[in-house]
Scaffold this motif. Sequence first.
Motif, PDB file in Angstrom:
ATOM      1  N   CYS A 156      -6.817  -5.560   9.904  1.00  0.00           N
ATOM      2  CA  CYS A 156      -7.768  -4.388   9.031  1.00  0.00           C
ATOM      3  C   CYS A 156      -5.679  -3.961   8.121  1.00  0.00           C
ATOM      4  CB  CYS A 156      -8.681  -3.046   8.962  1.00  0.00           C
ATOM      5  SG  CYS A 156     -10.058  -3.756   9.896  1.00  0.00           S
ATOM      6  N   SER A 157      -6.112  -3.838   7.116  1.00  0.00           N
ATOM      7  CA  SER A 157      -4.919  -1.989   6.768  1.00  0.00           C
ATOM      8  C   SER A 157      -5.199  -0.835   6.608  1.00  0.00           C
ATOM      9  CB  SER A 157      -4.719  -2.706   5.183  1.00  0.00           C
ATOM     10  OG  SER A 157      -5.837  -3.113   4.549  1.00  0.00           O
ATOM     11  N   GLN A 202       0.843  -1.199   0.190  1.00  0.00           N
ATOM     12  CA  GLN A 202       0.182  -0.345   0.278  1.00  0.00           C
ATOM     13  C   GLN A 202       0.896   1.047   0.090  1.00  0.00           C
ATOM     14  OE1 GLN A 202      -2.428  -0.567   3.405  1.00  0.00           O
ATOM     15  NE2 GLN A 202      -0.849   0.450   4.938  1.00  0.00           N
ATOM     16  N   SER A 203       0.394   2.895  -0.262  1.00  0.00           N
ATOM     17  CA  SER A 203       1.226   3.035  -0.798  1.00  0.00           C
ATOM     18  C   SER A 203       1.648   4.216   0.863  1.00  0.00           C
ATOM     19  CB  SER A 203       0.219   4.499  -0.756  1.00  0.00           C
ATOM     20  OG  SER A 203      -1.357   4.985   0.012  1.00  0.00           O
ATOM     21  N   THR A 204       0.974   4.144   1.751  1.00  0.00           N
ATOM     22  CA  THR A 204       1.667   4.338   3.431  1.00  0.00           C
ATOM     23  C   THR A 204       1.247   2.975   4.358  1.00  0.00           C
ATOM     24  OG1 THR A 204       0.033   6.174   3.105  1.00  0.00           O
ATOM     25  CG2 THR A 204       2.130   6.888   2.770  1.00  0.00           C
ATOM     26  N   THR A 205       1.437   3.330   5.310  1.00  0.00           N
ATOM     27  CA  THR A 205       1.071   2.538   6.611  1.00  0.00           C
ATOM     28  C   THR A 205       0.867   2.864   7.483  1.00  0.00           C
ATOM     29  OG1 THR A 205       1.843   0.685   5.614  1.00  0.00           O
ATOM     30  CG2 THR A 205       1.204   0.882   7.620  1.00  0.00           C
ATOM     31  N   TYR A 206      -0.096   3.774   8.320  1.00  0.00           N
ATOM     32  CA  TYR A 206      -0.150   3.497   9.419  1.00  0.00           C
ATOM     33  C   TYR A 206      -0.145   2.407  10.289  1.00  0.00           C
ATOM     34  CZ  TYR A 206      -3.305   6.110  12.874  1.00  0.00           C
ATOM     35  OH  TYR A 206      -3.305   6.867  14.405  1.00  0.00           O
ATOM     36  N   TYR A 207       0.924   3.002  11.467  1.00  0.00           N
ATOM     37  CA  TYR A 207       1.430   1.940  12.263  1.00  0.00           C
ATOM     38  C   TYR A 207       1.516   0.564  11.640  1.00  0.00           C
ATOM     39  CZ  TYR A 207       0.869   5.959  15.923  1.00  0.00           C
ATOM     40  OH  TYR A 207       0.146   7.324  16.252  1.00  0.00           O
ATOM     41  N   HIS A 208       0.922  -0.112  12.257  1.00  0.00           N
ATOM     42  CA  HIS A 208       1.415  -1.301  12.109  1.00  0.00           C
ATOM     43  C   HIS A 208       0.539  -2.100  11.194  1.00  0.00           C
ATOM     44  CE1 HIS A 208      -1.870  -1.748  15.857  1.00  0.00           C
ATOM     45  NE2 HIS A 208      -2.480  -2.324  15.369  1.00  0.00           N
ATOM     46  N   TRP A 209      -1.315  -1.952  10.422  1.00  0.00           N
ATOM     47  CA  TRP A 209      -1.786  -2.205  10.153  1.00  0.00           C
ATOM     48  C   TRP A 209      -1.393  -1.960   8.529  1.00  0.00           C
ATOM     49  CZ3 TRP A 209      -3.189   1.515  14.448  1.00  0.00           C
ATOM     50  CH2 TRP A 209      -3.773   1.141  14.988  1.00  0.00           C
ATOM     51  N   GLY A 210      -0.666  -3.263   8.442  1.00  0.00           N
ATOM     52  CA  GLY A 210      -0.071  -3.120   7.038  1.00  0.00           C
ATOM     53  C   GLY A 210      -0.927  -3.462   5.764  1.00  0.00           C
ATOM     54  N   ALA A 211      -0.418  -3.430   5.061  1.00  0.00           N
ATOM     55  CA  ALA A 211      -1.664  -4.143   3.351  1.00  0.00           C
ATOM     56  C   ALA A 211      -1.598  -5.735   3.489  1.00  0.00           C
ATOM     57  CB  ALA A 211      -0.544  -3.593   2.410  1.00  0.00           C
ATOM     58  N   ALA A 212      -1.280  -6.208   4.081  1.00  0.00           N
ATOM     59  CA  ALA A 212      -0.855  -7.699   4.231  1.00  0.00           C
ATOM     60  C   ALA A 212      -2.489  -8.550   4.870  1.00  0.00           C
ATOM     61  CB  ALA A 212       0.107  -8.846   3.842  1.00  0.00           C
ATOM     62  N   ASN A 213      -2.441  -7.534   6.304  1.00  0.00           N
ATOM     63  CA  ASN A 213      -3.861  -7.240   6.891  1.00  0.00           C
ATOM     64  C   ASN A 213      -5.775  -8.271   6.415  1.00  0.00           C
ATOM     65  OD1 ASN A 213      -1.709  -7.324   8.994  1.00  0.00           O
ATOM     66  ND2 ASN A 213      -3.088  -5.246   9.657  1.00  0.00           N
ATOM     67  N   ALA A 214      -5.289  -7.201   5.055  1.00  0.00           N
ATOM     68  CA  ALA A 214      -6.973  -7.462   3.649  1.00  0.00           C
ATOM     69  C   ALA A 214      -6.938  -8.341   3.585  1.00  0.00           C
ATOM     70  CB  ALA A 214      -6.295  -5.730   2.987  1.00  0.00           C
ATOM     71  N   ILE A 215      -5.594  -9.641   3.783  1.00  0.00           N
ATOM     72  CA  ILE A 215      -5.622 -10.551   2.319  1.00  0.00           C
ATOM     73  C   ILE A 215      -5.550 -11.731   3.190  1.00  0.00           C
ATOM     74  CG2 ILE A 215      -5.274  -9.711   0.258  1.00  0.00           C
ATOM     75  CD1 ILE A 215      -2.483 -10.263   0.585  1.00  0.00           C
ATOM     76  N   ASP A 216      -5.178 -12.174   5.049  1.00  0.00           N
ATOM     77  CA  ASP A 216      -5.642 -12.656   5.973  1.00  0.00           C
ATOM     78  C   ASP A 216      -6.582 -13.869   6.149  1.00  0.00           C
ATOM     79  OD1 ASP A 216      -7.325 -11.222   6.980  1.00  0.00           O
ATOM     80  OD2 ASP A 216      -5.971 -10.579   8.474  1.00  0.00           O
ATOM     81  N   GLY A 217      -7.663 -13.663   5.117  1.00  0.00           N
ATOM     82  CA  GLY A 217      -8.930 -14.600   5.521  1.00  0.00           C
ATOM     83  C   GLY A 217     -10.086 -14.064   6.774  1.00  0.00           C
ATOM     84  N   ILE A 218      -9.798 -13.262   7.098  1.00  0.00           N
ATOM     85  CA  ILE A 218     -10.092 -12.836   8.272  1.00  0.00           C
ATOM     86  C   ILE A 218     -11.114 -11.554   7.946  1.00  0.00           C
ATOM     87  CG2 ILE A 218     -10.213 -12.302  10.663  1.00  0.00           C
ATOM     88  CD1 ILE A 218      -7.042 -13.653  11.349  1.00  0.00           C
ATOM     89  N   ARG A 219     -12.820 -11.696   7.716  1.00  0.00           N
ATOM     90  CA  ARG A 219     -13.616 -10.636   7.406  1.00  0.00           C
ATOM     91  C   ARG A 219     -13.370  -9.464   8.672  1.00  0.00           C
ATOM     92  NH1 ARG A 219     -18.228 -12.450   3.511  1.00  0.00           N
ATOM     93  NH2 ARG A 219     -17.572 -12.728   1.864  1.00  0.00           N
ATOM     94  N   TYR A 220     -14.135 -10.060   9.616  1.00  0.00           N
ATOM     95  CA  TYR A 220     -13.627  -9.364  10.992  1.00  0.00           C
ATOM     96  C   TYR A 220     -13.582  -9.998  12.708  1.00  0.00           C
ATOM     97  CZ  TYR A 220     -16.067  -7.415  15.463  1.00  0.00           C
ATOM     98  OH  TYR A 220     -16.365  -6.614  16.085  1.00  0.00           O
TER      99      TYR A 220
END
Length: 211
Positions: free
Chosen positions: A39-40, A13-31
Amino acid sequence: MEENLALKGTAVQSTTYYHWGAANAIDGIRYAPGEASYCSITLNQLNQWWRLNLLEYYYIYKVTITNRADCYSERMTGVEIRIGNSLENNGNNNPRCAVVTSHVPLGGTVSFNCNGMGGRYVNMYLPNIQTFLTLCEVEVYGTAYRKKVFLRMKLASSVDTTAVNNTFLNQLRSALGLSSVSDVKLSWSRLPYREATHKQKKPTRACADKR
């Protein structure tokens, strides 16, 4: 059951807020309970984006996005889904599948039909908007691109077709950049045998006999 292709890919992703990295959005966990858990999130800047690399070319039929469940549900409004093979402008210039035009509620999931758009990259893009881009899960569904290659060979009857099979599988794998020979399906067909026939022409006389 449909396979979520995003689980096989990688994300940036373009930038990252603290520890919410891009890979969080493809970990298979919706909620999951907690503050934007799994989340990312990007920084609060203009034109933020998130990009999924599927690692291979696919025909994409559906993209599903899940919003964060704790707060700030409005941050997903305006997200453009872009699909293609180009990395120009970080992939944000690829053709557009859809735009999140309506409000997605907290923890809500929305799906968009992309009608078999082809590509390796799936972008979430917020053009001309300054905000945090938050994605709790991105799912991608489609089918792999299969390239058919036709070869015509003339073999002597004594040739070992098993050896030829292996040789050409290895050559095809190398030429097409395939990971294994199992990615290639090779079949044989034999043309009908025709026996060559030759018609003998009658000799012609150069000139007529003079009498």
